[in-house]
Design a protein around this motif. Structure first.
Motif, PDB file in Angstrom:
ATOM      1  N   LYS A   3      59.905  81.969  45.969  1.00 35.98           N
ATOM      2  CA  LYS A   3      59.218  83.321  46.111  1.00 35.98           C
ATOM      3  C   LYS A   3      59.025  84.156  47.097  1.00 35.98           C
ATOM      4  N   ASN A   4      59.367  85.441  47.252  1.00 38.37           N
ATOM      5  CA  ASN A   4      59.010  86.242  48.396  1.00 38.37           C
ATOM      6  C   ASN A   4      59.396  85.721  49.615  1.00 38.37           C
ATOM      7  N   GLY A   5      60.413  84.810  49.718  1.00 37.76           N
ATOM      8  CA  GLY A   5      60.831  84.305  51.072  1.00 37.76           C
ATOM      9  C   GLY A   5      60.006  82.869  51.245  1.00 37.76           C
ATOM     10  N   ALA A   6      59.469  82.462  50.456  1.00 38.48           N
ATOM     11  CA  ALA A   6      58.694  81.038  50.542  1.00 38.48           C
ATOM     12  C   ALA A   6      59.862  80.311  50.452  1.00 38.48           C
ATOM     13  N   GLY A   7      59.455  78.864  51.140  1.00 35.96           N
ATOM     14  CA  GLY A   7      60.354  77.735  50.999  1.00 35.96           C
ATOM     15  C   GLY A   7      60.283  77.204  49.437  1.00 35.96           C
ATOM     16  N   GLU A   8      61.115  76.482  49.075  1.00 39.49           N
ATOM     17  CA  GLU A   8      61.143  75.761  47.937  1.00 39.49           C
ATOM     18  C   GLU A   8      60.123  75.094  47.470  1.00 39.49           C
ATOM     19  N   GLU A   9      59.533  74.017  48.683  1.00 47.77           N
ATOM     20  CA  GLU A   9      58.220  73.479  48.523  1.00 47.77           C
ATOM     21  C   GLU A   9      57.189  74.260  48.317  1.00 47.77           C
ATOM     22  N   ASP A  10      56.985  75.234  48.986  1.00 45.28           N
ATOM     23  CA  ASP A  10      55.732  76.131  48.767  1.00 45.28           C
ATOM     24  C   ASP A  10      55.731  76.839  47.448  1.00 45.28           C
ATOM     25  N   ALA A  11      57.028  77.553  47.004  1.00 42.45           N
ATOM     26  CA  ALA A  11      57.101  78.172  45.702  1.00 42.45           C
ATOM     27  C   ALA A  11      56.911  77.071  44.736  1.00 42.45           C
ATOM     28  N   ALA A  12      57.119  75.803  44.739  1.00 45.85           N
ATOM     29  CA  ALA A  12      56.988  74.618  43.636  1.00 45.85           C
ATOM     30  C   ALA A  12      55.318  74.547  43.512  1.00 45.85           C
ATOM     31  N   VAL A  13      54.508  74.494  44.841  1.00 43.86           N
ATOM     32  CA  VAL A  13      53.135  74.230  44.954  1.00 43.86           C
ATOM     33  C   VAL A  13      52.510  75.499  44.075  1.00 43.86           C
ATOM     34  N   LEU A  14      53.154  77.018  44.647  1.00 46.04           N
ATOM     35  CA  LEU A  14      52.507  78.032  44.153  1.00 46.04           C
ATOM     36  C   LEU A  14      52.468  78.123  42.719  1.00 46.04           C
ATOM     37  N   ASP A  15      53.552  77.805  42.046  1.00 43.78           N
ATOM     38  CA  ASP A  15      53.759  77.808  40.486  1.00 43.78           C
ATOM     39  C   ASP A  15      52.959  76.890  39.786  1.00 43.78           C
ATOM     40  N   LEU A  17      50.005  75.784  41.056  1.00 51.71           N
ATOM     41  CA  LEU A  17      48.484  76.154  41.289  1.00 51.71           C
ATOM     42  C   LEU A  17      48.476  77.234  40.536  1.00 51.71           C
ATOM     43  N   LEU A  18      49.191  78.130  40.285  1.00 53.23           N
ATOM     44  CA  LEU A  18      48.710  79.244  39.368  1.00 53.23           C
ATOM     45  C   LEU A  18      48.735  79.044  37.913  1.00 53.23           C
ATOM     46  N   ASP A  19      49.804  78.348  37.646  1.00 53.21           N
ATOM     47  CA  ASP A  19      49.574  77.686  36.038  1.00 53.21           C
ATOM     48  C   ASP A  19      48.396  76.979  35.894  1.00 53.21           C
ATOM     49  N   ARG A  20      47.972  76.143  36.858  1.00 54.62           N
ATOM     50  CA  ARG A  20      46.654  75.307  36.469  1.00 54.62           C
ATOM     51  C   ARG A  20      45.401  76.061  36.650  1.00 54.62           C
ATOM     52  N   TYR A  21      45.410  76.673  37.780  1.00 56.83           N
ATOM     53  CA  TYR A  21      44.260  77.150  38.422  1.00 56.83           C
ATOM     54  C   TYR A  21      43.997  78.663  38.347  1.00 56.83           C
ATOM     55  N   GLY A  22      45.134  79.470  38.419  1.00 54.32           N
ATOM     56  CA  GLY A  22      45.087  80.732  38.578  1.00 54.32           C
ATOM     57  C   GLY A  22      44.585  81.872  37.534  1.00 54.32           C
ATOM     58  N   ARG A  23      43.379  81.671  37.256  1.00 51.68           N
ATOM     59  CA  ARG A  23      42.696  82.629  36.409  1.00 51.68           C
ATOM     60  C   ARG A  23      41.333  83.016  37.317  1.00 51.68           C
ATOM     61  N   THR A  24      41.311  84.317  37.379  1.00 52.12           N
ATOM     62  CA  THR A  24      40.407  85.037  38.094  1.00 52.12           C
ATOM     63  C   THR A  24      38.983  84.589  37.581  1.00 52.12           C
ATOM     64  N   TYR A  25      37.858  84.603  38.316  1.00 48.62           N
ATOM     65  CA  TYR A  25      36.695  84.459  37.710  1.00 48.62           C
ATOM     66  C   TYR A  25      36.010  85.626  36.715  1.00 48.62           C
ATOM     67  N   ALA A  26      36.480  86.669  37.250  1.00 50.87           N
ATOM     68  CA  ALA A  26      36.344  87.721  36.410  1.00 50.87           C
ATOM     69  C   ALA A  26      36.855  87.582  34.813  1.00 50.87           C
ATOM     70  N   ALA A 198      44.818  88.060  43.687  1.00 51.47           N
ATOM     71  CA  ALA A 198      43.789  87.721  43.182  1.00 51.47           C
ATOM     72  C   ALA A 198      43.703  86.458  42.618  1.00 51.47           C
ATOM     73  N   ARG A 199      44.558  86.173  41.624  1.00 48.41           N
ATOM     74  CA  ARG A 199      44.913  84.917  40.907  1.00 48.41           C
ATOM     75  C   ARG A 199      44.999  83.763  41.870  1.00 48.41           C
ATOM     76  N   LEU A 200      45.737  83.944  42.973  1.00 48.18           N
ATOM     77  CA  LEU A 200      45.919  82.824  43.978  1.00 48.18           C
ATOM     78  C   LEU A 200      44.774  82.384  44.671  1.00 48.18           C
ATOM     79  N   SER A 201      43.923  83.572  45.119  1.00 45.40           N
ATOM     80  CA  SER A 201      42.586  83.349  45.966  1.00 45.40           C
ATOM     81  C   SER A 201      41.627  82.556  44.943  1.00 45.40           C
TER      82      SER A 201
END
Length: 224
Positions: A3-15, A17-26, A198-201
């Motif tokens: 994603k967005n120029g990220a390496g494959e390892e970072d992209a996998a971590v991001l996917d 991370l967002l899948d499991r925990y990427g819900r904002t508190y709002a 915001a979800r990533l944060s």
């Protein structure tokens, strides 16, 4: 695919991370965040509740109770009696700080109405859209200190592009635990939008508090 120029390892971590925990508190509190007075005020209430030394789950539950009782606007919050606010917080099990917080929420609602006519977009405009100045004005609300201002800004960057990227120390600590960039610029580039940022944060804040969660994300990403 990266994603967005990220390496494959970072992209996998991001996917993962967002899948499991990427819900904002709002979102957890049922706030349909938009650049409108009511959801912006509700986010301020949530940030106030999250600022105390109490679990995020309890803070979210208390916010839901306040909103369900009709206190999701500055007018509703100010017109509620102190006891009504205490009772709503109690239903959310926000009991250690219920009396003090009930007072702060009432005083904060009055400030929002008297100074900004209940519309936090006016606060943003008074600050000229400057992130640090917005934080300073937010900290004029009772119960909002640097932590609460960071919470509000992390979430509101989904709808206030003026403050994005807002990646505070807790977010960057979570990134470090996952081997993601610990600098705001490179980390922000991993997100496609303010909403995803915001979800990533929110996800990185959760991971920053739990080594077990961080290890599980890295392990799942490595297996992809």
């Amino acid at each position: 695919m990266a994603k967005n120029g990220a390496g494959e390892e970072d992209a996998a971590v991001l996917d993962v991370l967002l899948d499991r925990y990427g819900r904002t508190y709002a979102a957890e509190a049922g706030i349909k965040l938009a650049d409108q007075p009511k959801p912006l005020y509700q986010l301020l209430v949530l940030a106030t509740l999250l600022s105390a030394r109490i679990s995020a789950e309890v803070a979210v539950a208390a916010a839901k109770e306040l909103f369900a009782a009709g206190y999701g606007t500055p007018k509703g919050m100010r017109e509620a009696s102190w006891q009504d606010r205490v009772d709503a917080l109690g239903r959310g099990h926000y009991r250690r700080y219920d009396e003090r917080t009930a007072t702060m929420l009432g005083d904060g609602a009055a400030l929002a109405m008297d100074r900004w006519k209940g519309d936090l977009r006016r606060l943003r405009d008074e600050a000229g859209g400057d992130e640090r100045r917005i934080a300073d004005l937010l900290m004029e609300f009772p119960g909002i200190g640097p932590t609460g201002a960071d919470i509000f800004l992390r979430e509101v960057q989904a709808v206030w592009p003026q403050v994005a990227p807002h990646l505070d120390r807790r977010v960057l600590d979570g990134a470090a635990k996952l081997g993601l960039p610990r600098q705001a610029g490179p980390l922000a580039e991993l997100a496609h939008s303010g909403a995803e940022l915001a979800r990533l944060s929110a996800a990185l804040v959760r991971v920053s508090r739990s080594k077990k969660s961080a290890d599980a994300v890295r392990s799942a990403a490595a297996g992809r």
